[in-house]
Design an enzyme around this catalytic site. Structure first.
Site, mmCIF file in Angstrom:
data_model
loop_
_atom_site.group_PDB
_atom_site.id
_atom_site.type_symbol
_atom_site.label_atom_id
_atom_site.label_comp_id
_atom_site.label_asym_id
_atom_site.label_seq_id
_atom_site.Cartn_x
_atom_site.Cartn_y
_atom_site.Cartn_z
ATOM 1 N N ARG A 273 -3.208 -6.232 -3.507
ATOM 2 C CA ARG A 273 -3.446 -7.067 -2.336
ATOM 3 C C ARG A 273 -4.025 -8.421 -2.741
ATOM 4 O O ARG A 273 -4.616 -8.578 -3.807
ATOM 5 C CB ARG A 273 -4.386 -6.370 -1.360
ATOM 6 C CG ARG A 273 -5.742 -6.027 -1.949
ATOM 7 C CD ARG A 273 -6.576 -5.160 -1.005
ATOM 8 N NE ARG A 273 -7.876 -4.865 -1.584
ATOM 9 C CZ ARG A 273 -8.123 -3.871 -2.420
ATOM 10 N NH1 ARG A 273 -7.153 -3.061 -2.787
ATOM 11 N NH2 ARG A 273 -9.341 -3.678 -2.904
ATOM 12 N N ASN B 47 -2.465 0.370 -4.316
ATOM 13 C CA ASN B 47 -2.614 -0.781 -3.438
ATOM 14 C C ASN B 47 -2.745 -2.019 -4.302
ATOM 15 O O ASN B 47 -3.526 -2.037 -5.250
ATOM 16 C CB ASN B 47 -3.850 -0.622 -2.548
ATOM 17 C CG ASN B 47 -4.082 -1.837 -1.671
ATOM 18 O OD1 ASN B 47 -4.851 -2.723 -2.011
ATOM 19 N ND2 ASN B 47 -3.404 -1.860 -0.538
ATOM 20 N N SER C 20 0.847 -1.191 0.000
ATOM 21 C CA SER C 20 0.000 0.000 0.000
ATOM 22 C C SER C 20 0.879 1.237 0.000
ATOM 23 O O SER C 20 1.841 1.322 0.778
ATOM 24 C CB SER C 20 -0.910 0.001 1.229
ATOM 25 O OG SER C 20 -1.763 1.120 1.218
ATOM 26 N N HIS D 271 -20.452 13.200 0.448
ATOM 27 C CA HIS D 271 -20.950 14.398 1.135
ATOM 28 C C HIS D 271 -20.459 15.688 0.479
ATOM 29 O O HIS D 271 -20.968 16.760 0.786
ATOM 30 C CB HIS D 271 -20.585 14.364 2.626
ATOM 31 C CG HIS D 271 -19.122 14.292 2.910
ATOM 32 N ND1 HIS D 271 -18.434 13.101 2.985
ATOM 33 C CD2 HIS D 271 -18.209 15.267 3.146
ATOM 34 C CE1 HIS D 271 -17.162 13.345 3.270
ATOM 35 N NE2 HIS D 271 -16.994 14.647 3.363
ATOM 36 N N HIS E 290 -3.925 8.130 -17.344
ATOM 37 C CA HIS E 290 -4.926 7.130 -17.719
ATOM 38 C C HIS E 290 -4.445 6.247 -18.871
ATOM 39 O O HIS E 290 -4.803 5.061 -18.933
ATOM 40 C CB HIS E 290 -6.254 7.808 -18.050
ATOM 41 C CG HIS E 290 -7.098 8.054 -16.835
ATOM 42 N ND1 HIS E 290 -7.961 7.110 -16.324
ATOM 43 C CD2 HIS E 290 -7.168 9.118 -15.998
ATOM 44 C CE1 HIS E 290 -8.545 7.589 -15.240
ATOM 45 N NE2 HIS E 290 -8.078 8.800 -15.008
ATOM 46 N N HIS F 44 -1.824 7.253 -5.004
ATOM 47 C CA HIS F 44 -2.113 6.114 -4.126
ATOM 48 C C HIS F 44 -2.072 4.833 -4.954
ATOM 49 O O HIS F 44 -2.521 4.817 -6.097
ATOM 50 C CB HIS F 44 -3.507 6.268 -3.509
ATOM 51 C CG HIS F 44 -4.086 4.990 -2.979
ATOM 52 N ND1 HIS F 44 -5.115 4.324 -3.620
ATOM 53 C CD2 HIS F 44 -3.784 4.250 -1.888
ATOM 54 C CE1 HIS F 44 -5.429 3.245 -2.932
ATOM 55 N NE2 HIS F 44 -4.632 3.164 -1.881
ATOM 56 N N HIS G 285 2.468 12.157 -0.554
ATOM 57 C CA HIS G 285 2.060 13.561 -0.510
ATOM 58 C C HIS G 285 3.281 14.430 -0.830
ATOM 59 O O HIS G 285 4.249 14.452 -0.060
ATOM 60 C CB HIS G 285 1.518 13.933 0.873
ATOM 61 C CG HIS G 285 0.204 13.291 1.191
ATOM 62 N ND1 HIS G 285 -0.981 13.764 0.696
ATOM 63 C CD2 HIS G 285 -0.095 12.210 1.959
ATOM 64 C CE1 HIS G 285 -1.980 13.009 1.148
ATOM 65 N NE2 HIS G 285 -1.472 12.055 1.903
#
Length: 298
Positions: free
Chosen positions: A108, A106, A90, A169, A139, A104, A94
């Site tokens: 797994r 990951n 992972s 939100h 992309h 980011h 920044h």
């Protein structure tokens, strides 16, 4: 048949390759490593880099853990088995410069038994300022590695990323997405576990050259205090997503994971400005206008 031990060893090597590449990219800071054991079974290697020329804070973590699966996770996965094994790498980076994006990754693997086992992962990009040329490059890199293994992966996994990395939100995506997948099995893909594993490793090895190119495009770009404030605000959105929605964070906390490793994804600094409104026509507003699902970058 590929074993969980072979998968873990391969992921360890990918961690080594990426930390070496990122240290060379930064040119100043070095990763600090902490080897840890998990109460209940297994452990990992946490590697953190801080206060570099380019990288303000980042982590490249490896883990291979096993033990009893907690009831909330069993319910979420829809399984009745108790003993689990999970391994992965992972990464969250920044950067110092607001013109260099957060990234980011990951990859797994999860196993309950020979019949219940799957791969998950992905790479996504969170620019503080969306540069369309960079988004197209990123992309295209994701599409290239997907197309090597299946002509359906890119569009399927891009859509998955758009939907997953969404801050409900705020009604905005965390960044420009990328690819994301979960619970890949031979039944779902028509591929063997070995073939899915090969895809997982290829995706992991796409990380370094892709990010190095994006960093080198912008690492010397000057920025203003206003642009730094915007970076801190966008980091705040990153924090909101990771603490409210991210399934990896939830899994780690529910399975008694190592807190420092789980929360290494959070930036050293972030801000929340009350009722922030971007100025019409500004670069900040242009970025907000591009934090939407279903943008076809390639």
């Amino acid at each position: 048949m590929i074993t969980k031990e072979q998968i873990a060893e391969a992921y360890k090597e990918i961690q080594n390759e990426i930390t070496y590449a990122l240290e060379n990219l930064d040119g100043k800071a070095k990763f600090q490593e902490e080897v840890w054991d998990r109460e209940g079974g297994g452990g990992g290697r946490t590697r953190i880099i801080q206060n570099g020329n380019v990288l303000e804070k980042g982590g490249v973590n490896f883990s291979a853990v096993h033990g009893k699966l907690p009831e909330p996770i069993k319910k979420a996965f829809g399984v009745t088995e108790d003993e689990f094994f999970a391994t992965g790498v992972s990464i969250v980076i920044h950067p110092n410069n607001p013109h260099v994006p957060i990234i980011h990754m990951n990859i797994r693997y999860f196993e309950l038994n020979d019949q219940i086992r799957w791969f998950g992962g992905g790479i996504d990009l969170t620019p503080h300022y969306v540069v369309e040329e960079d988004a197209k490059f990123f992309h295209q890199q994701m599409k290239n590695v997907c197309d090597k293994h299946s002509d359906t992966f890119y569009q399927e996994f891009k859509t998955w990323a758009d939907n997953y990395f969404f801050i409900k939100h705020r009604n905005e995506t965390r960044g420009i997405g990328g690819v994301f997948y979960d619970k890949l099995t031979p039944e779902k893909t028509g591929m063997s576990y070995e073939q899915i594993f090969d895809f997982s490793c290829d995706l992991g090895r796409t990380f370094a050259p892709t990010y190095i190119e994006l960093v080198n495009r912008h690492r010397e770009q000057e920025f203003t205090s206003q642009e730094k404030d915007w970076q801190l605000l966008r980091r705040g959105r990153y924090v909101e997503f990771n603490l409210v929605y991210d399934s990896g964070t939830k899994f780690g906390l529910e399975t008694n994971g190592r807190i420092e490793s789980i929360l290494m994804s959070l930036p050293a600094q972030a801000n929340w400005f009350y009722d922030y409104k971007a100025e019409e026509g500004s670069e900040e507003q242009k970025t907000l206008d591009l934090l939407k699902k279903n943008i076809q970058w390639v």
